[in-house]
Design a protein around this motif. Structure first.
Motif, PDB file in Angstrom:
ATOM      1  N   UNK A  63     -45.667  37.240   4.994  1.00 18.29           N
ATOM      2  CA  UNK A  63     -47.138  37.238   4.974  1.00 18.29           C
ATOM      3  C   UNK A  63     -47.680  35.932   5.558  1.00 18.29           C
ATOM      4  N   UNK A  64     -48.869  36.001   6.113  1.00 20.20           N
ATOM      5  CA  UNK A  64     -49.462  34.821   6.749  1.00 20.20           C
ATOM      6  C   UNK A  64     -49.547  33.652   5.781  1.00 20.20           C
ATOM      7  N   UNK A  65     -49.933  33.912   4.537  1.00 21.65           N
ATOM      8  CA  UNK A  65     -50.076  32.826   3.554  1.00 21.65           C
ATOM      9  C   UNK A  65     -48.731  32.148   3.297  1.00 21.65           C
ATOM     10  N   UNK A  66     -47.662  32.958   3.288  1.00 18.20           N
ATOM     11  CA  UNK A  66     -46.340  32.394   3.030  1.00 18.20           C
ATOM     12  C   UNK A  66     -45.873  31.543   4.204  1.00 18.20           C
ATOM     13  N   UNK A  67     -46.110  32.024   5.418  1.00 12.96           N
ATOM     14  CA  UNK A  67     -45.724  31.248   6.596  1.00 12.96           C
ATOM     15  C   UNK A  67     -46.400  29.885   6.600  1.00 12.96           C
ATOM     16  N   UNK A  68     -47.706  29.872   6.317  1.00 15.95           N
ATOM     17  CA  UNK A  68     -48.440  28.608   6.407  1.00 15.95           C
ATOM     18  C   UNK A  68     -48.173  27.695   5.215  1.00 15.95           C
ATOM     19  N   UNK A  72     -46.739  24.086   5.899  1.00 16.26           N
ATOM     20  CA  UNK A  72     -47.437  22.911   5.375  1.00 16.26           C
ATOM     21  C   UNK A  72     -46.474  21.954   4.684  1.00 16.26           C
ATOM     22  N   UNK A  73     -45.483  22.509   3.980  1.00 16.85           N
ATOM     23  CA  UNK A  73     -44.458  21.653   3.370  1.00 16.85           C
ATOM     24  C   UNK A  73     -43.618  20.997   4.464  1.00 16.85           C
ATOM     25  N   UNK A  74     -43.269  21.776   5.473  1.00 17.25           N
ATOM     26  CA  UNK A  74     -42.496  21.232   6.600  1.00 17.25           C
ATOM     27  C   UNK A  74     -43.311  20.151   7.314  1.00 17.25           C
ATOM     28  N   UNK A  75     -44.624  20.334   7.384  1.00 17.28           N
ATOM     29  CA  UNK A  75     -45.529  19.330   7.961  1.00 17.28           C
ATOM     30  C   UNK A  75     -45.339  17.990   7.245  1.00 17.28           C
ATOM     31  N   UNK A  76     -45.317  18.026   5.912  1.00 21.06           N
ATOM     32  CA  UNK A  76     -45.165  16.801   5.125  1.00 21.06           C
ATOM     33  C   UNK A  76     -43.764  16.213   5.322  1.00 21.06           C
ATOM     34  N   UNK A  77     -42.754  17.089   5.422  1.00 22.95           N
ATOM     35  CA  UNK A  77     -41.389  16.622   5.687  1.00 22.95           C
ATOM     36  C   UNK A  77     -41.341  15.858   7.002  1.00 22.95           C
ATOM     37  N   UNK A  78     -41.981  16.417   8.032  1.00 19.70           N
ATOM     38  CA  UNK A  78     -41.970  15.777   9.343  1.00 19.70           C
ATOM     39  C   UNK A  78     -42.730  14.456   9.324  1.00 19.70           C
ATOM     40  N   UNK A  79     -43.846  14.417   8.597  1.00 18.70           N
ATOM     41  CA  UNK A  79     -44.596  13.162   8.465  1.00 18.70           C
ATOM     42  C   UNK A  79     -43.716  12.086   7.841  1.00 18.70           C
ATOM     43  N   UNK A  80     -42.959  12.461   6.807  1.00 16.23           N
ATOM     44  CA  UNK A  80     -42.113  11.478   6.122  1.00 16.23           C
ATOM     45  C   UNK A  80     -41.035  10.933   7.051  1.00 16.23           C
ATOM     46  N   UNK A  81     -40.481  11.795   7.906  1.00 16.61           N
ATOM     47  CA  UNK A  81     -39.436  11.350   8.836  1.00 16.61           C
ATOM     48  C   UNK A  81     -39.970  10.294   9.786  1.00 16.61           C
ATOM     49  N   UNK A  82     -41.151  10.537  10.358  1.00 18.97           N
ATOM     50  CA  UNK A  82     -41.720   9.596  11.318  1.00 18.97           C
ATOM     51  C   UNK A  82     -42.349   8.388  10.632  1.00 18.97           C
TER      52      UNK A  82
END
Length: 574
Positions: A63-68, A72-82
């Motif tokens: 579902x769209x809500x699940x994908x986003x 969004x969690x992956x977004x935060x993961x990527x922010x932490x890496x950089x």
């Protein structure tokens, strides 16, 4: 006479006559397990599930809500890496004083992390394609967090450098997180998700100095490392509980197991197996296969024209910008900025990223219309994704020359270089976004390996240029010249012209580059066979061991595994 399903060297499936006697359990079975399998399923073949069989259960159909939520969690993961790559710079003065080294020497900790990060992205990416995204990201986050502790407690400079290197090497990077986009979105619908994740990548690098300015001004240098650890642990916990597996081949294994279990409970056995179940563990992870998997991103970087050209474009763009960022302390000290206000001076770059991100929304809408209007035009399907970059790429030389000659200090107001910094931010985001979108579209299930080359170029070149960046700004032509900062940025402006020219060359010559890529053409052919959907794997090239629908089987049907039941059981027991 029956027909036997076999697999050709190129991964395609064919049928050939099979001798009647082979169907006789007495002559075919080699073990009790073989006889049991035949008694249960009436055949010695194991049939592999395909994406067509379970498409509604894969990440594409979340579902769209699940994908986003996942994204969004992956977004935060990527922010932490950089964030980890940039926050260290605010510890330089403290490290220099405590370990009695120059600030230039202290920068080695930043350089070694970035260079190791470049290789970490390449080494982790293919394993996420073989073992799944979730375990690879969890292991990466765990190791990065562990290595932060000895850095924060380092008794000497050597210890700090050693564990900074391990931290960089342990970082999976954007190639894995971008691979998750390819897991959940088809090429026709991926662009908004790609734009979101790319923003997290560039945004994390800007967040570091903004936060770091306050840390440097108010706290001891080791807090720069403790804050990275706190952020990293919080991110790992979020990822552990909120992000499921998305890699199609891993999900297909689980779906096949669930179907067999449910069928057994219903008393109607179903002979269906996941792609990884049909290859013995010892074969999948032999020394040869491990080397093949590790080498895959590097091979793609060297042998795939698309990966090579776009990665170098993105890498040199990021390297130029990284060098320009190293001038911030030198530039803004002319207006008496302190650590906090120098950190805040990075906000305009972040605003540039936001502007670029928002500008891609109408550009993506236009691109979707173009692709839908021209479904059989390859240029419309691929190169049109670079269209908006034709207009935003010139922001790179414009921003650099403007920054150069507003960075000479009073009486020019400090707002001048900040405005041009924002313009440079627009270019950096746009180049990264457009090249990544193009590569994910071209390489589908192997986008983690393909985009690994992009990430490698960006991080490696940035790391290599960390040490010479400050002397470059101080000594061209020499520090006594009033305009030495302007001259240095002007040199970067001249180099940027070559990069911008490359954007237009790729846009015009993209079809020729793709035609030179056997892999891109084979993936495109596989997509056509299955009605335009992504395929989960492609046998043959770059070390894929998965028997996938890309091999040439009829869409919507299961096919016989290359491994017969009896021989498979004996291999497992060997």
């Amino acid at each position: 006479m029956h027909e036997e399903v076999t697999e050709k060297k190129d991964g395609s499936i064919s049928s050939s006559p099979r001798n009647e006697t082979l169907e006789n359990p007495a002559t075919q079975a080699g073990t009790d397990a073989d006889r049991e399998f035949f008694a249960k399923y009436g055949t010695y073949d194991r049939y592999e599930i395909t994406e067509e069989d379970c498409y509604d259960e894969l990440g594409f159909s979340f579902p769209t809500w699940k994908k986003w939520t996942i994204l969004s969690v992956v977004f935060i993961v990527q922010v932490s890496m950089n964030f980890n790559t940039s926050l260290y710079s605010n510890a330089l003065s403290g490290i220099s004083k405590e370990f009695v080294v120059s600030e230039q020497a202290a920068r080695l900790g930043a350089a070694i992390f970035l260079i190791a990060y470049a290789f970490g992205c390449e080494l982790w990416a293919p394993w996420s394609e073989e073992l799944g995204r979730w375990p690879i990201l969890q292991l990466s986050l765990l190791l990065v967090n562990i290595w932060q502790i000895p850095v924060a407690l380092a008794p000497n400079f050597g210890t700090l450098l050693a564990f900074r290197a391990l931290g960089g090497l342990s970082t999976a990077g954007g190639s894995v997180t971008l691979g998750m986009v390819a897991d959940m979105w088809e090429a026709d619908t991926q662009q908004y998700a790609v734009a979101y994740i790319v923003f997290s990548s560039v945004g994390g690098s800007v967040l570091g100095p903004i936060v770091g300015g306050f840390v440097e001004y108010n706290l001891q240098w080791r807090w720069n490392i403790w804050i990275q650890l706190i952020f990293g642990v919080a991110v790992q916990v979020l990822h552990f509980f909120l992000v499921p597996e998305t890699r199609s081949t891993i999900m297909m294994d689980r779906i096949a197991k669930r179907r067999r279990k449910a069928a057994d409970e219903a008393g109607k056995p179903e002979n269906v197996w996941g792609p990884n179940e049909l290859t013995p563990w010892r074969e999948r992870f032999s020394v040869h296969e491990i080397l093949v998997t590790w080498v895959r991103p590097f091979r793609m970087f060297v042998t795939e024209p698309i990966v090579l050209v776009l990665s170098l474009l993105s890498g040199f763009s990021d390297a130029l910008i990284f060098m320009f960022l190293q001038s911030y302390a030198l530039v803004y000290k002319q207006w008496n900025f302190n650590a906090v206000t120098i950190g805040l001076a990075f906000i305009p770059i972040g605003l540039g990223y936001v502007i670029a991100w928002l500008s891609f929304i109408p550009a993506i809408k236009r691109n979707i219309r173009v692709r839908h209007a021209n479904p059989d035009d390859e240029t419309a399907q691929y190169e049109s994704r670079l269209w908006w970059l034709l207009y935003t790429a010139p922001c790179l030389p414009i921003g650099l020359i403007g920054f150069a000659w507003t960075s000479t200090g009073p009486p020019i107001h400090w707002i001048g270089p900040m405005i041009f910094s924002a313009i440079i931010g627009i270019a950096n985001y746009s180049i990264y976004m457009a090249t990544i979108d193009y590569m994910i579209c071209a390489y589908g299930p192997y986008s983690a390996s393909a985009t690994g080359g992009n990430g490698w170029s960006r991080d490696f070149l940035a790391g290599v240029l960390t040490l010479p960046a400050t002397p470059f700004y101080q000594n061209i032509p020499n520090s006594s010249s009033r305009n030495h900062l302007a001259y240095a940025s002007t040199i970067l402006f001249v180099i940027s012209f070559a990069l911008v020219a490359a954007v237009y060359i790729i846009y015009w010559k993209g079809p020729e580059l793709r035609k030179r890529s056997k892999f891109a053409q084979q993936l495109q052919g596989a997509k056509t066979e299955v009605g335009g959907r992504r395929v989960s794997a492609l046998p043959g090239l770059y070390g894929s061991r998965h028997n996938s629908i890309a091999g040439g089987s009829t869409p919507g049907t299961r096919r016989g595994s290359v491994i017969r039941g009896a021989s498979y059981n004996r291999t497992q027991q060997a």
